[in-house]
Write a protein that holds these residues in place. Structure first.
Motif, PDB file in Angstrom:
ATOM      1  N   ASN A 259      63.864 -51.202 -32.026  1.00 20.07           N
ATOM      2  CA  ASN A 259      62.824 -50.199 -32.144  1.00 20.07           C
ATOM      3  C   ASN A 259      61.788 -50.588 -33.179  1.00 20.07           C
ATOM      4  N   HIS A 260      60.608 -50.052 -33.009  1.00 22.52           N
ATOM      5  CA  HIS A 260      59.640 -50.193 -34.067  1.00 22.52           C
ATOM      6  C   HIS A 260      58.930 -48.863 -34.226  1.00 22.52           C
ATOM      7  N   SER A 261      58.260 -48.713 -35.337  1.00 18.12           N
ATOM      8  CA  SER A 261      57.596 -47.455 -35.592  1.00 18.12           C
ATOM      9  C   SER A 261      56.219 -47.779 -36.124  1.00 18.12           C
ATOM     10  N   LEU A 262      55.478 -46.707 -36.376  1.00 16.20           N
ATOM     11  CA  LEU A 262      54.116 -46.921 -36.815  1.00 16.20           C
ATOM     12  C   LEU A 262      54.108 -47.381 -38.267  1.00 16.20           C
ATOM     13  N   SER A 263      53.354 -48.386 -38.577  1.00 13.18           N
ATOM     14  CA  SER A 263      53.307 -48.892 -39.943  1.00 13.18           C
ATOM     15  C   SER A 263      51.955 -48.537 -40.569  1.00 13.18           C
ATOM     16  N   ILE A 264      52.010 -47.733 -41.636  1.00 16.13           N
ATOM     17  CA  ILE A 264      50.766 -47.305 -42.296  1.00 16.13           C
ATOM     18  C   ILE A 264      50.698 -47.993 -43.656  1.00 16.13           C
ATOM     19  N   LYS A 265      49.828 -48.982 -43.756  1.00 13.86           N
ATOM     20  CA  LYS A 265      49.815 -49.768 -44.988  1.00 13.86           C
ATOM     21  C   LYS A 265      49.029 -49.083 -46.108  1.00 13.86           C
ATOM     22  N   ASP A 266      48.029 -48.277 -45.716  1.00 17.32           N
ATOM     23  CA  ASP A 266      47.109 -47.774 -46.734  1.00 17.32           C
ATOM     24  C   ASP A 266      47.262 -46.264 -46.959  1.00 17.32           C
ATOM     25  N   ALA A 267      48.520 -45.780 -46.889  1.00 16.13           N
ATOM     26  CA  ALA A 267      48.752 -44.337 -47.007  1.00 16.13           C
ATOM     27  C   ALA A 267      48.178 -43.791 -48.318  1.00 16.13           C
ATOM     28  N   ASN A 268      48.326 -44.550 -49.376  1.00 16.89           N
ATOM     29  CA  ASN A 268      47.812 -44.094 -50.672  1.00 16.89           C
ATOM     30  C   ASN A 268      46.318 -43.839 -50.646  1.00 16.89           C
ATOM     31  N   GLU A 269      45.570 -44.824 -50.116  1.00 19.70           N
ATOM     32  CA  GLU A 269      44.110 -44.703 -50.105  1.00 19.70           C
ATOM     33  C   GLU A 269      43.653 -43.563 -49.203  1.00 19.70           C
ATOM     34  N   ILE A 270      44.297 -43.472 -48.006  1.00 20.30           N
ATOM     35  CA  ILE A 270      43.771 -42.487 -47.056  1.00 20.30           C
ATOM     36  C   ILE A 270      44.166 -41.058 -47.402  1.00 20.30           C
ATOM     37  N   THR A 271      44.986 -40.869 -48.442  1.00 20.75           N
ATOM     38  CA  THR A 271      45.319 -39.501 -48.834  1.00 20.75           C
ATOM     39  C   THR A 271      44.782 -39.159 -50.220  1.00 20.75           C
ATOM     40  N   ALA A 272      44.080 -40.089 -50.831  1.00 26.77           N
ATOM     41  CA  ALA A 272      43.638 -39.891 -52.221  1.00 26.77           C
ATOM     42  C   ALA A 272      42.752 -38.652 -52.358  1.00 26.77           C
ATOM     43  N   ASP A 273      41.856 -38.424 -51.384  1.00 28.41           N
ATOM     44  CA  ASP A 273      40.963 -37.264 -51.479  1.00 28.41           C
ATOM     45  C   ASP A 273      41.753 -35.959 -51.523  1.00 28.41           C
ATOM     46  N   PHE A 274      42.837 -35.890 -50.742  1.00 26.62           N
ATOM     47  CA  PHE A 274      43.657 -34.687 -50.702  1.00 26.62           C
ATOM     48  C   PHE A 274      44.294 -34.429 -52.074  1.00 26.62           C
ATOM     49  N   ILE A 275      44.858 -35.482 -52.647  1.00 27.02           N
ATOM     50  CA  ILE A 275      45.517 -35.325 -53.954  1.00 27.02           C
ATOM     51  C   ILE A 275      44.500 -34.870 -55.005  1.00 27.02           C
ATOM     52  N   ASN A 276      43.303 -35.430 -54.928  1.00 32.86           N
ATOM     53  CA  ASN A 276      42.281 -35.044 -55.914  1.00 32.86           C
ATOM     54  C   ASN A 276      41.857 -33.589 -55.784  1.00 32.86           C
ATOM     55  N   GLU A 277      41.890 -33.067 -54.567  1.00 31.47           N
ATOM     56  CA  GLU A 277      41.459 -31.688 -54.335  1.00 31.47           C
ATOM     57  C   GLU A 277      42.530 -30.649 -54.649  1.00 31.47           C
ATOM     58  N   LEU A 278      43.807 -31.090 -54.789  1.00 31.46           N
ATOM     59  CA  LEU A 278      44.884 -30.129 -55.041  1.00 31.46           C
ATOM     60  C   LEU A 278      44.618 -29.359 -56.328  1.00 31.46           C
ATOM     61  N   PRO A 279      44.977 -28.067 -56.362  1.00 31.84           N
ATOM     62  CA  PRO A 279      44.755 -27.269 -57.577  1.00 31.84           C
ATOM     63  C   PRO A 279      45.724 -27.634 -58.704  1.00 31.84           C
ATOM     64  N   PHE A 280      46.652 -28.510 -58.441  1.00 32.69           N
ATOM     65  CA  PHE A 280      47.591 -28.909 -59.496  1.00 32.69           C
ATOM     66  C   PHE A 280      47.805 -30.414 -59.436  1.00 32.69           C
ATOM     67  N   ALA A 281      48.349 -30.969 -60.526  1.00 29.88           N
ATOM     68  CA  ALA A 281      48.692 -32.391 -60.525  1.00 29.88           C
ATOM     69  C   ALA A 281      50.133 -32.533 -60.061  1.00 29.88           C
ATOM     70  N   LEU A 282      50.410 -33.557 -59.283  1.00 27.88           N
ATOM     71  CA  LEU A 282      51.785 -33.774 -58.830  1.00 27.88           C
ATOM     72  C   LEU A 282      52.679 -34.096 -60.025  1.00 27.88           C
ATOM     73  N   THR A 283      53.911 -33.628 -59.976  1.00 26.21           N
ATOM     74  CA  THR A 283      54.849 -33.985 -61.051  1.00 26.21           C
ATOM     75  C   THR A 283      55.222 -35.457 -60.892  1.00 26.21           C
ATOM     76  N   ASN A 284      55.816 -36.005 -61.949  1.00 24.50           N
ATOM     77  CA  ASN A 284      56.250 -37.400 -61.864  1.00 24.50           C
ATOM     78  C   ASN A 284      57.229 -37.589 -60.723  1.00 24.50           C
ATOM     79  N   ALA A 285      58.133 -36.614 -60.583  1.00 27.62           N
ATOM     80  CA  ALA A 285      59.147 -36.732 -59.521  1.00 27.62           C
ATOM     81  C   ALA A 285      58.474 -36.713 -58.151  1.00 27.62           C
ATOM     82  N   GLN A 286      57.490 -35.851 -57.981  1.00 32.34           N
ATOM     83  CA  GLN A 286      56.786 -35.813 -56.698  1.00 32.34           C
ATOM     84  C   GLN A 286      56.086 -37.137 -56.429  1.00 32.34           C
ATOM     85  N   GLN A 287      55.472 -37.704 -57.455  1.00 29.74           N
ATOM     86  CA  GLN A 287      54.777 -38.984 -57.276  1.00 29.74           C
ATOM     87  C   GLN A 287      55.746 -40.092 -56.880  1.00 29.74           C
TER      88      GLN A 287
END
Ligand code: ADP
Ligand code: MG
Length: 662
Positions: A216-244
């Motif tokens: 089997n193979h699955s979808l490989s997303i290499k740039d997940a960090n970059e393509i979600t950065a805008d979302f993290i920046n817009e969150l009303p809170f900062a992620l905890t270390n554990a969440q990160q």
């Protein structure tokens, strides 16, 4: 037949002298009848007194025939089997099995302990004993029919008994066998079988994992960090270390081209939803669909709201698929799922019913479903299969998984843990109060509402009946409306329609309702940060894990929260200990540990009931030490005797390799 093992044993191999008997033992005895008489007390009964020169014993019969009474006359020798119990200063056996012994014959005594098999109506113990005896005889003649599979150096080093020897012993233990050890399932002969069974399960899960990766193979997303950065920046809170950290682990999995199979554990309120949103966003932006499955409609509805709030501004198309939708609406949604127009679909089990077809499902998220078994996870994944392509899977739970289960039922998953709560959370102050103080509690609730706080009032009942639970909630809501004139009181329970429930939750969330009277439908996942007081009725009757889940509904915002555990009548010692545990700690893992201590492992995850594993002999609590040895044995067998692997799996796990249904 050979693997249908005795549930317990009786010792009919020796006659116990009457003078040595103690209360509470199953014994074989023999004696001469001294006296038989019918007594008329509250019930008519036959009392027969026997002696054997060392002591006396009374046999008590409530049901007896005239012939029976005549046969038990003075001077008759009888042999009995039964359990002794105390009766005043004497010992007696009630309704023993007995046979009359002719003085000239020396009736045979059993040569082995007598097995008592689990059976079913219409199947007699004697038949089972006969069949197992035949099977044992057959095994002795044709040993190769049941090959020895634990035949590797490590096994030989452990000096395990042979399989045939173990089976022979367990079905017919010799008269000097340690019956106590056997009853507990702790005899080396039994442990050898348990070890083989655990090993077989472990091997089968390893096979599943390998098979999952190989073709089997699955979808490989290499740039997940970059393509979600805008979302993290817009969150009303900062992620905890554990969440990160956890997001890092998940993105790492998504970056590979094999399917993620990950379990995310995080205490209630630790912030798992935002993790789900991030994983979903990465997948959707890579051009695939995401399905999020919740255990209840209520929770699905709430996820829809949270995720819409976060993701709709990013132009993600989200929809709820509920079993209760009107047919036309449902058809339209199914269509939009099939065409790929809906990118994120939230729902309950209905999501994976046969008529749902995804255009291109890249990720399945399962929330609060720790009772999902290996088979269910695999079946779910199969739903998203396109040829050799299978979707990623993320399972989220607030219920800590004990190590033994992690090593067996969850061995197919990688694990991430959020071990940190978001900052600013104040621990929930917990009080234990008798329901005699109901009026006082109602006044406290009133005061809290006047201060602008919101309250959950949870009605629970011991009866599993949902109807009764709902009734209790209705009655309480009425009582509170009378006592607390002017406050907004809402009611939510499992028998309301999905739309009604959703509208009540909406009113509570927006502050129109001050006090939400609820049944345990709000147990998992409900998130209303402004609610800061919870009253739980009949708390003494709930398990700790459930109380922890309920209490986790408050303490989500920055105001100090409180929880009142109400109990009825007088608390038992165990009840007091359990409520005290709730007062003393808010750590989910610690609470799970105490639950295990106070209620035993079966209760905690309901492993038996839900059949996460179909263990026939091994017991995860009792045989935890064996489990520790299993991975090493498995590695060895795979390395030097791989031909044994399928044989072991077939013997114990049977069809585990075939996918079950969800
Ligand atoms: P659970 O793990 O029980 O599912 P949720 O995902 O419902 O927890 O999160 C509980 C609450 O905490 C939500 O209101 C959520 O928005 C909030 N939250 C999550 N992460 C953080 C964070 N890093 N900082 C502050 N609040 C957070
Ligand atoms: Mg949650």
């Amino acid at each position: 037949m050979l693997f249908h093992l005795p549930a317990r044993y009786e010792d009919r191999t020796q006659l116990k002298p009457l003078g040595e008997l103690q209360a509470g033992h199953e014994v074989m005895i023999q004696g001469t009848v001294e006296l038989s008489e019918v007594r008329y007390g509250r019930r008519r009964m036959l009392l027969t007194r026997i002696s054997d020169g060392t002591g006396f014993l009374t046999l008590r019969f409530f049901h007896f025939s005239a012939a029976q009474q005549r046969s038990l006359c003075r001077g008759t020798i009888i042999r009995c089997f039964g359990e002794t119990r105390r009766s005043g200063p004497d010992l007696e056996i009630v309704h023993p099995e007995y046979q009359i012994i002719k003085p000239e014959s020396s009736a045979i005594i059993e040569q082995t302990l007598t097995p008592v098999y689990p059976t079913t109506e219409g199947l007699h113990q004697l038949s089972l004993r006969r069949y197992t005896q035949q099977a044992i005889n057959l095994l002795a003649q044709q040993a190769d029919r049941l090959p020895e599979l634990l035949d590797t150096p490590v096994c030989r080093n452990m000096k395990l008994p042979l399989l045939a020897e173990s089976l022979q012993y367990i079905h017919r233990p010799p008269r000097n066998a340690n019956i106590h050890q056997l009853q507990l399932g702790m005899h080396p002969m039994q442990r050898r079988l348990a070890l083989e069974e655990l090993l077989s399960h472990h091997l089968s899960i390893r096979q599943l994992r390998k098979r999952g990766k190989k073709n089997n193979h699955s979808l490989s997303i290499k740039d997940a960090n970059e393509i979600t950065a805008d979302f993290i920046n817009e969150l009303p809170f900062a992620l905890t270390n554990a969440q990160q950290r956890v997001i890092g682990e998940i993105f790492n999995d998504l970056g590979r081209d094999t399917a993620m199979q990950r379990l995310l554990q995080g205490d209630v309120g630790s912030g798992k939803t935002v993790i789900a949103a991030l994983a979903a966003l990465a997948t959707i932006r890579a051009g695939y669909q995401v399905a999020l499955m919740a255990p209840t409609e209520l929770l699905a509805e709430q996820h829809l709201q949270t995720l819409s709030k976060w993701l709709t501004p990013l132009n993600i198309n989200i929809s709820l698929l509920s079993g209760k939708l009107p047919a036309a609406k449902k058809r339209a949604i199914l269509c939009a799922i099939a065409s790929g127009e809906i990118q994120l679909v939230v729902g309950t089990h209905a999501l994976f019913q046969d008529d749902s077809q995804f255009m291109q499902l890249g990720l399945i998220i399962v929330d609060e479903q720790h009772r999902f078994g290996v088979h269910q996870r695999l079946a779910l994944r199969e739903k998203g299969r396109h040829g050799n392509f299978i979707p990623h899977q993320l399972i989220m739970t607030a219920t800590p998984i004990p190590r033994t289960l992690a090593m067996t039922a969850y061995a197919d998953l990688d694990t991430s843990i959020i071990d940190e709560l978001p900052p600013g959370r104040q621990p929930v102050e917990t009080a234990v109060m008798s329901d005699a103080k109901r009026d006082e509690i109602i006044q406290a609730v009133k005061k809290a509402c006047q201060d602008g706080r919101q309250v959950y009032w949870v009605c629970t009942l011991i009866e599993e009946s949902e109807a009764l639970q709902c009734q209790a909630a209705e009655a309480t809501a009425e009582l509170l409306s009378e006592a607390l004139d002017g406050l907004g009181i809402g009611l939510i329970h499992g028998r309301m329609k999905a739309l009604e429930k959703a509208s009540v939750m909406k009113d509570f969330r927006s502050g129109n309702i001050d006090i939400l009277v609820a049944t345990t439908v709000i147990e998992v996942g409900v998130d209303v940060p402004n609610a800061s007081l919870m009253i739980i009725e009949n708390a003494e009757r709930l398990g700790l894990a459930q109380l922890h889940q309920l209490r986790g509904r408050v303490g989500r915002g920055s105001t100090a929260s409180a929880c009142v555990l109400m109990y009825q009548g007088k608390l038992s010692a165990n009840g007091r200990a359990r409520l005290a545990a709730m007062r003393e700690t808010s750590d989910g893992f610690e609470i799970a540990r105490r639950d295990l201590e106070l209620r035993g492992p079966g209760e905690l995850l309901g492993t038996r009931q839900t059949g996460l594993l179909h263990l026939r002999i091994a017991d995860l609590a009792r045989d935890a030490d064996l489990l520790e040895k299993v991975p090493r044995l498995a590695t060895e067998i795979e390395a030097i005797s791989p031909q044994l692997v399928p044989l072991l799996i077939r013997r114990w796990a049977g069809d585990v390799l075939e996918y079950g249904d969800v």
